[in-house]
Motif scaffolding. Structure first.
Motif, mmCIF file in Angstrom:
data_model
loop_
_atom_site.group_PDB
_atom_site.id
_atom_site.type_symbol
_atom_site.label_atom_id
_atom_site.label_comp_id
_atom_site.label_asym_id
_atom_site.label_seq_id
_atom_site.Cartn_x
_atom_site.Cartn_y
_atom_site.Cartn_z
ATOM 1 N N ASP A 1 80.019 77.131 42.154
ATOM 2 C CA ASP A 1 80.416 77.706 40.882
ATOM 3 C C ASP A 1 81.213 76.664 40.095
ATOM 4 O OD1 ASP A 1 79.259 80.188 41.350
ATOM 5 O OD2 ASP A 1 81.001 80.917 42.443
ATOM 6 N N VAL A 2 81.018 76.617 38.794
ATOM 7 C CA VAL A 2 81.673 75.614 37.948
ATOM 8 C C VAL A 2 82.263 76.278 36.712
ATOM 9 C CG1 VAL A 2 80.218 73.702 38.716
ATOM 10 C CG2 VAL A 2 79.477 75.136 36.798
ATOM 11 N N SER A 3 83.085 75.512 35.973
ATOM 12 C CA SER A 3 83.670 76.025 34.731
ATOM 13 C C SER A 3 82.604 76.142 33.648
ATOM 14 C CB SER A 3 84.795 75.092 34.256
ATOM 15 O OG SER A 3 85.793 74.953 35.237
ATOM 16 N N ILE A 4 81.837 75.070 33.473
ATOM 17 C CA ILE A 4 80.760 75.068 32.473
ATOM 18 C C ILE A 4 79.491 74.489 33.088
ATOM 19 C CG2 ILE A 4 79.989 74.237 30.223
ATOM 20 C CD1 ILE A 4 82.890 73.988 29.385
ATOM 21 N N ARG A 5 78.408 75.207 32.908
ATOM 22 C CA ARG A 5 77.097 74.762 33.379
ATOM 23 C C ARG A 5 76.278 74.381 32.147
ATOM 24 N NH1 ARG A 5 76.641 78.525 36.183
ATOM 25 N NH2 ARG A 5 77.159 77.552 38.167
ATOM 26 N N TRP A 6 75.906 73.111 32.043
ATOM 27 C CA TRP A 6 75.137 72.613 30.910
ATOM 28 C C TRP A 6 73.673 72.603 31.308
ATOM 29 C CZ3 TRP A 6 78.168 70.690 26.704
ATOM 30 C CH2 TRP A 6 79.543 70.580 26.985
ATOM 31 N N CYS A 7 72.854 73.335 30.587
ATOM 32 C CA CYS A 7 71.437 73.418 30.933
ATOM 33 C C CYS A 7 70.581 72.817 29.825
ATOM 34 C CB CYS A 7 71.046 74.880 31.165
ATOM 35 S SG CYS A 7 69.298 75.083 31.593
ATOM 36 N N ARG A 8 69.786 71.838 30.190
ATOM 37 C CA ARG A 8 68.912 71.202 29.198
ATOM 38 C C ARG A 8 67.698 72.078 28.923
ATOM 39 N NH1 ARG A 8 66.477 65.004 29.343
ATOM 40 N NH2 ARG A 8 65.586 65.026 27.236
ATOM 41 N N LEU A 9 67.425 72.296 27.643
ATOM 42 C CA LEU A 9 66.243 73.028 27.201
ATOM 43 C C LEU A 9 65.306 72.025 26.557
ATOM 44 C CD1 LEU A 9 65.017 75.953 26.814
ATOM 45 C CD2 LEU A 9 65.920 75.819 24.490
ATOM 46 N N ARG A 10 64.247 71.695 27.261
ATOM 47 C CA ARG A 10 63.305 70.709 26.745
ATOM 48 C C ARG A 10 62.386 71.341 25.698
ATOM 49 N NH1 ARG A 10 62.729 65.967 29.884
ATOM 50 N NH2 ARG A 10 64.283 65.879 31.565
ATOM 51 N N ALA A 11 61.745 70.495 24.912
ATOM 52 C CA ALA A 11 60.861 70.958 23.836
ATOM 53 C C ALA A 11 59.797 71.899 24.380
ATOM 54 C CB ALA A 11 60.207 69.762 23.156
ATOM 55 N N GLY A 12 59.645 73.053 23.724
ATOM 56 C CA GLY A 12 58.608 74.003 24.122
ATOM 57 C C GLY A 12 59.033 75.005 25.171
ATOM 58 N N GLU A 13 60.216 74.833 25.754
ATOM 59 C CA GLU A 13 60.676 75.758 26.786
ATOM 60 C C GLU A 13 61.339 76.984 26.161
ATOM 61 O OE1 GLU A 13 61.537 73.008 30.683
ATOM 62 O OE2 GLU A 13 63.166 73.228 29.227
ATOM 63 N N SER A 14 61.362 78.078 26.916
ATOM 64 C CA SER A 14 61.919 79.334 26.440
ATOM 65 C C SER A 14 63.282 79.615 27.057
ATOM 66 C CB SER A 14 60.970 80.489 26.768
ATOM 67 O OG SER A 14 61.589 81.732 26.501
ATOM 68 N N ILE A 15 64.230 79.946 26.217
ATOM 69 C CA ILE A 15 65.575 80.285 26.686
ATOM 70 C C ILE A 15 65.542 81.502 27.594
ATOM 71 C CG2 ILE A 15 67.779 81.279 25.916
ATOM 72 C CD1 ILE A 15 67.779 79.369 23.610
ATOM 73 N N THR A 16 64.741 82.496 27.235
ATOM 74 C CA THR A 16 64.723 83.745 27.990
ATOM 75 C C THR A 16 64.187 83.567 29.405
ATOM 76 O OG1 THR A 16 62.560 84.278 27.017
ATOM 77 C CG2 THR A 16 64.521 85.184 25.929
ATOM 78 N N VAL A 17 63.452 82.495 29.636
ATOM 79 C CA VAL A 17 62.933 82.213 30.973
ATOM 80 C C VAL A 17 63.975 81.469 31.806
ATOM 81 C CG1 VAL A 17 61.188 80.939 32.278
ATOM 82 C CG2 VAL A 17 60.537 82.179 30.208
ATOM 83 N N ILE A 18 64.759 80.640 31.148
ATOM 84 C CA ILE A 18 65.703 79.768 31.845
ATOM 85 C C ILE A 18 67.076 80.404 32.109
ATOM 86 C CG2 ILE A 18 67.019 77.613 31.609
ATOM 87 C CD1 ILE A 18 64.610 76.509 30.055
ATOM 88 N N LEU A 19 67.601 81.116 31.110
ATOM 89 C CA LEU A 19 68.994 81.565 31.167
ATOM 90 C C LEU A 19 69.369 82.638 32.191
ATOM 91 C CD1 LEU A 19 70.599 81.676 27.600
ATOM 92 C CD2 LEU A 19 71.347 80.410 29.601
ATOM 93 N N PRO A 20 68.603 83.709 32.336
ATOM 94 C CA PRO A 20 69.061 84.827 33.172
ATOM 95 C C PRO A 20 69.604 84.454 34.546
ATOM 96 C CG PRO A 20 67.086 85.456 31.998
ATOM 97 C CD PRO A 20 67.287 83.992 31.739
ATOM 98 N N ALA A 21 68.881 83.630 35.286
ATOM 99 C CA ALA A 21 69.320 83.266 36.637
ATOM 100 C C ALA A 21 70.613 82.460 36.607
ATOM 101 C CB ALA A 21 68.227 82.471 37.355
#
Length: 204
Positions: free
Chosen positions: A38-58
């Motif tokens: 667990d961390v204070s801030i998790r930075w997640c790269r969203l590459r071109a064409g990717e969907s936030i709704t697929v990446i974020l929930p988990a």
């Protein structure tokens, strides 16, 4: 604060290295599967064409706040990220100083929406409040502010950027920033949006 950068490959970009030299890189598949601390801030790269709704929930299911690093940022994407539960969204290639500002805002419980979108939100809020209650929108500024600070505060409340304020008052942008620091302190506000809401008569 502890940082974790999530991406589809171990590509620690130079600006990330400069802003967060101690951050851990974690492959997205592992992060979404629950691996990593667990961390204070998790930075997640969203590459071109990717969907936030697929990446974020988990990622949001784990402790810590999530900030999206977007390869193709834009106002619509930022709003989508915030609506999905992210604490912020910024350009993948943002300058180290900007990433550090994002970390400071998010780490203190704020949301990072970017300067352009913030100015739009402040301007729209000021117009809506003014139309709904013209009297409260013209509420007097605190007497503790100097005349110049009142000018700066009023312009911020109308949605003006630091550059616009500097041009209108014929002063340097660093002087505007100095005035804002004093204004935030004297009005008990944390940022431009809070200041705008307070000046326009909306209780915080």
């Amino acid at each position: 604060m502890e940082y974790e950068i999530v991406d589809t490959e171990h590509a620690f970009l130079p600006n990330w290295q400069a802003a967060m030299p101690a951050a851990r890189m974690v492959l997205r598949a592992a992060a979404q599967g629950g691996a990593g601390a667990d961390v204070s801030i998790r930075w997640c790269r969203l590459r071109a064409g990717e969907s936030i709704t697929v990446i974020l929930p988990a990622l949001l299911a784990r402790n810590g706040k999530t900030v999206i690093l977007a390869d193709e940022p834009g106002d619509a994407l930022i709003l989508e990220a915030l609506s999905a539960g992210a604490a912020g969204c910024c350009n993948t290639h943002a300058a180290p100083e900007v990433l550090q500002q994002v970390a400071a805002v998010v780490g203190n419980g704020g949301l990072w929406v970017g300067q352009n979108l913030l100015q739009q939100l402040i301007g729209r809020t000021a117009r809506i409040l003014s139309n709904q209650n013209p009297a409260s929108a013209k509420a007097a500024l605190p007497d503790t502010l100097s005349e110049r600070e009142k000018q700066v505060a009023a312009m911020v409340a109308s949605g003006a950027s630091n550059k616009e304020i500097a041009n209108r008052l014929s002063i340097a942008e660093r002087t505007v920033k100095a005035h804002l620091t004093a204004i935030f302190d004297k009005t008990g506000t944390r940022d431009r949006l809070q200041l705008s809401l307070k000046i326009n008569g909306l209780k915080l």
